[in-house]
Every structure is written in C-alpha cells, then in structure tokens.
Motif scaffolding. Structure first.
Motif, PDB file in Angstrom:
ATOM      1  N   ALA A 184      41.996  70.938  27.870  1.00 58.42           N
ATOM      2  CA  ALA A 184      40.739  71.680  28.004  1.00 58.42           C
ATOM      3  C   ALA A 184      39.649  70.651  27.816  1.00 58.42           C
ATOM      4  CB  ALA A 184      40.679  72.797  26.975  1.00 58.42           C
ATOM      5  N   GLN A 185      39.607  69.815  26.947  1.00 59.34           N
ATOM      6  CA  GLN A 185      38.546  68.946  26.403  1.00 59.34           C
ATOM      7  C   GLN A 185      38.501  67.717  27.552  1.00 59.34           C
ATOM      8  OE1 GLN A 185      40.404  67.353  22.809  1.00 59.34           O
ATOM      9  NE2 GLN A 185      39.719  69.448  21.855  1.00 59.34           N
ATOM     10  N   ASN A 186      39.504  67.583  28.411  1.00 57.09           N
ATOM     11  CA  ASN A 186      39.201  66.718  29.644  1.00 57.09           C
ATOM     12  C   ASN A 186      38.304  67.434  30.666  1.00 57.09           C
ATOM     13  OD1 ASN A 186      40.606  64.688  28.630  1.00 57.09           O
ATOM     14  ND2 ASN A 186      42.669  65.282  29.443  1.00 57.09           N
ATOM     15  N   PHE A 187      38.414  68.708  30.415  1.00 56.89           N
ATOM     16  CA  PHE A 187      37.564  69.576  31.528  1.00 56.89           C
ATOM     17  C   PHE A 187      36.309  70.020  31.053  1.00 56.89           C
ATOM     18  CE2 PHE A 187      41.626  68.888  33.283  1.00 56.89           C
ATOM     19  CZ  PHE A 187      41.416  68.852  34.588  1.00 56.89           C
ATOM     20  N   GLY A 188      35.611  69.578  29.908  1.00 54.43           N
ATOM     21  CA  GLY A 188      34.399  69.863  29.346  1.00 54.43           C
ATOM     22  C   GLY A 188      34.477  70.822  28.396  1.00 54.43           C
ATOM     23  N   MET A 189      35.543  71.335  28.040  1.00 52.16           N
ATOM     24  CA  MET A 189      35.642  72.593  27.130  1.00 52.16           C
ATOM     25  C   MET A 189      36.066  71.973  25.803  1.00 52.16           C
ATOM     26  SD  MET A 189      37.710  75.646  29.307  1.00 52.16           S
ATOM     27  CE  MET A 189      38.730  74.351  30.230  1.00 52.16           C
ATOM     28  N   ASP A 190      35.608  72.710  24.629  1.00 54.68           N
ATOM     29  CA  ASP A 190      36.108  72.308  23.137  1.00 54.68           C
ATOM     30  C   ASP A 190      37.764  72.577  23.057  1.00 54.68           C
ATOM     31  OD1 ASP A 190      33.528  71.286  22.502  1.00 54.68           O
ATOM     32  OD2 ASP A 190      32.841  73.180  22.037  1.00 54.68           O
TER      33      ASP A 190
ATOM     34  N   THR B 247      50.933  67.885  33.577  1.00 50.62           N
ATOM     35  CA  THR B 247      49.856  68.273  32.512  1.00 50.62           C
ATOM     36  C   THR B 247      48.721  67.394  32.789  1.00 50.62           C
ATOM     37  OG1 THR B 247      51.186  66.725  30.850  1.00 50.62           O
ATOM     38  CG2 THR B 247      51.714  68.895  30.784  1.00 50.62           C
ATOM     39  N   LEU B 248      47.978  67.874  32.101  1.00 46.52           N
ATOM     40  CA  LEU B 248      46.383  67.259  32.620  1.00 46.52           C
ATOM     41  C   LEU B 248      45.741  66.406  31.185  1.00 46.52           C
ATOM     42  CD1 LEU B 248      44.913  70.183  34.327  1.00 46.52           C
ATOM     43  CD2 LEU B 248      45.765  68.115  35.183  1.00 46.52           C
ATOM     44  N   MET B 249      46.613  65.698  30.297  1.00 44.19           N
ATOM     45  CA  MET B 249      46.168  65.100  29.343  1.00 44.19           C
ATOM     46  C   MET B 249      47.489  64.294  28.576  1.00 44.19           C
ATOM     47  SD  MET B 249      48.019  66.669  26.343  1.00 44.19           S
ATOM     48  CE  MET B 249      49.123  67.835  26.401  1.00 44.19           C
ATOM     49  N   ILE B 250      46.910  63.113  27.939  1.00 46.78           N
ATOM     50  CA  ILE B 250      48.038  62.645  27.227  1.00 46.78           C
ATOM     51  C   ILE B 250      47.912  63.196  25.941  1.00 46.78           C
ATOM     52  CG2 ILE B 250      48.994  60.240  26.198  1.00 46.78           C
ATOM     53  CD1 ILE B 250      47.558  59.167  28.566  1.00 46.78           C
ATOM     54  N   SER B 251      48.972  63.663  25.207  1.00 50.61           N
ATOM     55  CA  SER B 251      49.058  64.347  23.916  1.00 50.61           C
ATOM     56  C   SER B 251      49.006  63.230  22.736  1.00 50.61           C
ATOM     57  CB  SER B 251      50.300  65.014  23.617  1.00 50.61           C
ATOM     58  OG  SER B 251      50.399  65.765  22.456  1.00 50.61           O
ATOM     59  N   ASP B 252      48.520  63.693  21.456  1.00 49.14           N
ATOM     60  CA  ASP B 252      48.659  62.945  20.418  1.00 49.14           C
ATOM     61  C   ASP B 252      49.129  63.708  19.224  1.00 49.14           C
ATOM     62  OD1 ASP B 252      46.626  64.438  19.912  1.00 49.14           O
ATOM     63  OD2 ASP B 252      44.945  62.938  19.290  1.00 49.14           O
ATOM     64  N   ALA B 253      49.944  64.969  19.342  1.00 46.69           N
ATOM     65  CA  ALA B 253      50.205  65.850  18.871  1.00 46.69           C
ATOM     66  C   ALA B 253      51.403  65.435  17.616  1.00 46.69           C
ATOM     67  CB  ALA B 253      51.076  67.302  19.542  1.00 46.69           C
ATOM     68  N   TYR B 254      52.283  64.675  18.472  1.00 47.73           N
ATOM     69  CA  TYR B 254      53.384  64.073  17.154  1.00 47.73           C
ATOM     70  C   TYR B 254      52.811  62.863  16.488  1.00 47.73           C
ATOM     71  CZ  TYR B 254      57.909  62.531  15.752  1.00 47.73           C
ATOM     72  OH  TYR B 254      59.156  62.065  15.237  1.00 47.73           O
ATOM     73  N   GLY B 255      52.853  63.027  15.181  1.00 47.44           N
ATOM     74  CA  GLY B 255      52.308  62.020  14.312  1.00 47.44           C
ATOM     75  C   GLY B 255      50.902  61.570  14.410  1.00 47.44           C
ATOM     76  N   GLY B 256      50.097  62.468  15.168  1.00 48.38           N
ATOM     77  CA  GLY B 256      48.682  62.329  15.327  1.00 48.38           C
ATOM     78  C   GLY B 256      48.385  61.117  16.194  1.00 48.38           C
TER      79      GLY B 256
END
Length: 433
Positions: A138-144, A54-63
């Motif tokens: 997506a945000q790590n690659f310049g997209m919103d 995967t290409l990011m570190i999530s913050d989905a759980y508990g924000g």
C-alpha cells in the motif's frame, strides 16, 4: 474408472533455482526460461500456469529486508503481465494466469490489460484476483496502510462488478468489418457504462475489443471466511492451502456450499490445492532429497520469512520449539491459519518442516508413489485438482522435468489427469470435468 482432476502450476517470475547443483543461472529476465517451462507443461496438458506477484519487498522477518534479498524470496522479480503475453504467444492450448492487484490497478486499466492479454492468448488468459495483503505494498502506491480486510473484499466485489461491465461495454457483433460501408465497428453497439459505486467510478466504454472469452477466467485464493465468500461468488478456479485431507475436504465442501447459496453451480468452481512433490527414482532417494532440503541451514529462515511476508507477522520472535500463540493479521489470514494448524499442538519447528510439502503427507517418493497418493487424496476430498509448486517457488529444469516427464505421465497412466486438450478457452478447459 477414477474421476479425473485438474493440474496447474504456481510459479513466480523471479530467479530460478540459481545456486543448486542443476541450476540454470539465476538470470531468467528475458522470460525464455519460463517459456520453456510453459512448453513442458503444455506437453503434459496442464490447465494453466499461474504467475504469482507481490508489489513490495518485505521486512517482516526480523525487521529487515536481508533474508528477502539474500535468498531472493521477494525480489528481484518481474511484472507478470508481459511474461503472460510472452508465454501465450509461445503456447497454443494451455491457460496463462497473471496476478494483478485490485489495489494497484485502476479498474479501467486492468479491464483493458486483461482484454488485451486474453486476445493475445486467443481465449486462454486468466486473472488471479488479489487485493494485496501487505502494508508495504500500500505504501508503494501512496497509502499509509491497507484498508481492513473486510473493506478490501467489499472493494473487490465492486471492482469485479465494474470490470465485468467494462468487458460488456462492447456488445456481441460490435465488430462488423463491413468493407462495403467502410465500417470496422458499429458505434451503436459500443456504449458507456457510467458506473458509479461506493469505491469506484468509470464512464467507459473500453477502447479495445472485448476478451475472446467475454471475460478472462477468474482465479482467486480465499482462506478467511470473507475470502472464501468472495472466492465462492467470483472464481472459476480457487487456489487453496490446507493442511491434510480433512482440512482440504472441509475447505472444498464449504466453498461449494457458499457457491450454491450464491446461486452458482458448485461444479463450475474448481478448487486447486497447493502441493509440493519431492520426487526421486526411489522412495529412499526422494526421502534423502527431502531431508537435505529441510535440513539445510537456511531452510527455517527462508520458510518463516515467506510466511512473515504474507501475514505481516515477525516469526523470528517466537521460540521454534513451542506452539505459536493465538495470532490474527490484516494480511493473509487464510495463509496464517493453514500454516499454524491451530489446536494441533505442533511446535513452530514442526510446522516449518511440514510446510515443505504444504502439510500433505505422502508426496515424497517416486512418481508412482506420489501419483497414487495424489489420486487417493482427490478421491477422499472429492476433487478438483492440484496446483504444483516448488521449493520457495524457485524451479530448475530438473524439477520441471521430474514433474512433467515423471509425475504427470504416472498420473495419466492412472486415468486421473488429462492426456489432451479438447477445449479452446481456459474457462471451458476448467469446466470440462
């Protein structure tokens, strides 16, 4: 005689089981731990090792990113492509599959990378095709944010068409190695492709020789209806998460029907179901190990964090002892459906515990017990194989040995998994039976 089935392993170039009693240290970054793992798998005649990414570190759980970094669920991790090259250089028969996102790689770069890796592996490389399902990626690659799922798969269809054209930009026989005329390659057999689609454009040709296999083996995980369609039309091997034998059979039957409708031979589309065996010298010992695993204080948080990361849904907001409300996502809808078991009446806590074996009963026990269960499941489902994984994709040398030196020999004694490699490329290995 039982019909043989395939075996592969779903792993992550991340920390090993660093704080367990049989830990290896949590510092696998030179890749040697995973080279050793691959060598053990090759002795056991696995079809391939699949390196997730995967290409990011999530913050989905508990924000928050806390759970993902505290428990090393989403990071740190290494890039799968260099590890694939390292493993390929240290093995000679088993396939090596790397996860590479159509969102992250320009098609020309991916086509060249895959061709290079397939040549390093001498025809044993596979590409796990992902579109990425997380807005943070997506945000790590310049997209919103990511495009909608339907569009992501439309883009992936065109992307695959383009990279296949690039791999075909060198005709057979283009490399001539003619000493008398001092000719390495015949320029008349290397041509631009001048591809122009709705989403992608590339002149070509590739500036490297084509893959040994013509193209790498294609691996894909499709869970939603659109994802299933893409997988059925494209993949040589499909990664599937399904809860229980009935759901597994429905998934495989649906994939085969879609493949046939697309003009493919369904027998050349191999569905591998994720399974997480818990093994012990006795069934009671394995059950005690399972109980310790799901009873650990961090188990629920870890499990829900992982599901949250791939679905972009914060499961910390739901009552553990109630059913989940209806949910949809622009992330991995198939993973959500497999986890939630809609209509089953199960609470979130029950779903979380069942996720310890990916919803498949009977895979906690001795190698003999689990081998019997796996063989029986494959007979009921109709094929094609299993993709072994480990708790939170973190492996120890102990677990690798339990599978490769215990479970696999038990399967081999039953005549249901291979005991030798007979093909030289991964695509041919997958098509062998």
């Amino acid at each position: 005689m039982a019909k043989p089935f395939h075996l592969a392993w779903f792993m992550n170039f991340s920390v090993d089981e660093w704080n367990a009693p049989f830990a290896s240290g949590g510092k696998p970054w030179n890749g040697q731990f995973y080279v050793d793992m691959a060598k053990a798998m090759e002795r056991a005649c696995f079809d391939y090792i699949m390196i997730e990414d995967t290409l990011m570190i999530s913050d989905a759980y508990g924000g928050s990113m806390e759970a993902y970094l505290k428990y090393a669920l989403m990071g740190p991790k290494g890039d799968p492509a260099p590890l694939a090259a390292l493993i390929a250089s240290q093995t000679s028969k088993m396939g090596v599959v790397a996860t590479l996102s159509t969102m992250a790689y320009p098609p020309f770069m991916l086509a060249r990378l895959c061709a290079t890796l397939d040549n390093i592996a001498e025809g044993r490389f596979g590409w796990n095709i992902v579109t990425s399902g997380e807005n943070h990626a997506a945000q790590n690659f310049g997209m919103d944010e990511l495009p909608p799922r339907q569009q992501r798969y439309d883009m992936a269809d065109e992307y695959v068409q383009l990279v296949k054209a690039l791999w075909g930009s060198w005709e057979p026989g283009a490399v001539v190695l003619d000493r008398e005329t001092d000719t390495y390659a015949d320029f008349t057999k290397v041509k631009p492709i001048n591809f122009e689609g709705k989403f992608f454009k590339s002149r070509g040709p590739l500036n490297c020789v084509p893959p040994v296999q013509g193209r790498p083996a294609f691996v894909q995980a499709g869970g939603s209806p659109r994802g299933r369609q893409f997988a059925a039309e494209t993949a040589d091997s499909i990664i599937a998460a399904a809860s229980g034998v009935e759901a597994m059979k429905e998934y495989r039957d649906d994939i085969r029907k879609r493949a046939a409708a697309a003009g493919r031979d369904p027998d050349e589309v191999k569905v591998f179901f994720i399974v997480q065996p818990i093994l012990g010298e006795t069934d009671a010992e394995a059950k005690a190990k399972f109980d310790r695993y799901v009873g650990s204080p961090s188990y629920i948080a870890k499990t829900l964090s992982v599901i949250a990361s791939v679905t972009d849904i914060d499961f910390s907001q739901f009552d553990l002892d109630k059913e989940l409300p209806p949910l949809t996502t622009n992330g991995e809808q198939g993973s959500l459906n497999a986890f939630a078991q809609w209509g089953s009446g199960k609470t979130l806590r029950q779903l979380t515990v069942e996720n310890a074996t990916w919803g498949l009963e009977g895979v906690v026990g001795t190698p003999e017990t689990v081998a019997d269960r796996m063989a029986d499941v494959m007979e009921q489902v109709g094929g094609d194989g299993f993709l072994i994984t480990s708790p939170f994709q973190r492996v120890s040398r102990q677990y690798i040995n339990e599978v490769c030196e215990g479970l696999v020999p038990a399967l081999q004694r039953r005549g249901v998994t291979r005991t030798a490699y007979t093909k030289s490329t991964l695509r041919d290995t997958l098509k062998e039976f």
